[in-house]
Design an enzyme around this catalytic site. Structure first.
Site, PDB file in Angstrom:
ATOM      1  CG  ASP A  24      -1.523   7.615   0.626  1.00 26.87           C
ATOM      2  OD1 ASP A  24      -0.433   7.993   0.152  1.00 26.87           O
ATOM      3  OD2 ASP A  24      -2.623   7.835   0.070  1.00 26.87           O
ATOM      4  CG  ASP A  45      -1.785   1.183   1.351  1.00 26.65           C
ATOM      5  OD1 ASP A  45      -2.377   1.587   0.322  1.00 26.65           O
ATOM      6  OD2 ASP A  45      -1.896   1.741   2.469  1.00 26.65           O
TER       7      ASP A  45
HETATM    8 MG   LIG Z   1      -2.879   3.173   3.565  1.00 26.65          MG
END
Ligand SMILES: [Mg+2]
Ligand SMILES: [Zn+2]
Length: 185
Positions: free
Chosen positions: A9, A7
């Site tokens: 962020d 992922d």
């Molecule tokens: Mg995230």
């Protein structure tokens, strides 16, 4: 080929509840790019899968998203790291697309692009439940980091079976690279 799916962020860069809307707002988490470099040195290709509903919400456009990713690639390169590809979902939950996590669409696209099966040990690292759910459904081994939304995610519980929890990406990478269990596919 060894592959890992991250992922963005809250895993690679600092998260914001107000979205990352510009290159200036993209700030790496300490040690994350160096961790990616260690993966690369161990023969891993590193791919990002990220929900970016800020596009659908009109908070930023694809051109800006590309500029954010250019900053990420440049910062990675300066740390000796290489991010092979960035898969993103620009949709909102209302769009009912197949790519927005917790749906596994991006993971299936990644498997197709790299012509591999995700089953058998491909790790995915996320800070939100939906990251881990998407990866788990696609056959990945889920790793939760406590950076970003990770602490809240851990507190809420309900993680996919077998989820391993680490303070941050650097700790995940230390574990994976030391792990006696084969993670190649
Ligand atoms: Mg995230
Ligand atoms: Zn989508």
């Amino acid at each position: 080929m060894k592959l890992i799916i991250l992922d963005r962020d809250g895993v690679i860069n600092q998260d914001s509840d107000a979205f990352i809307k510009s290159p200036d707002e993209w700030i790496p988490i300490k040690g994350s790019l160096e961790a990616i470099a260690r993966l690369n040195q161990a023969g891993y290709r590193v791919v990002v899968a990220t929900n970016q509903s800020g596009v659908a919400r009109g908070l930023f456009d694809i051109k800006t998203l590309n500029a954010i990713h250019q900053k990420m690639h440049n910062a990675a390169q300066q740390a000796g790291a290489d991010i092979d590809a960035v898969f993103f979902c620009p949709h909102s939950a209302d769009d009912n697309c197949d790519c927005r996590k917790p749906k596994p669409g991006m993971f299936h696209e990644i498997a197709k692009r790299f012509n591999i099966s995700l089953r058998g040990g491909v790790a995915t690292v996320g800070d939100s439940l939906r990251d881990l759910q998407a990866g788990y459904v696609a056959g990945c081994a889920p790793y939760l980091v406590l950076t970003g939304k990770g602490e809240k995610t851990q507190a809420k519980g309900g993680l996919p079976p077998g989820t391993l929890v680490f303070p941050d990406l650097s700790a995940v990478v230390d574990f994976i690279l030391k792990s006696p269990v084969g993670v190649s596919v």
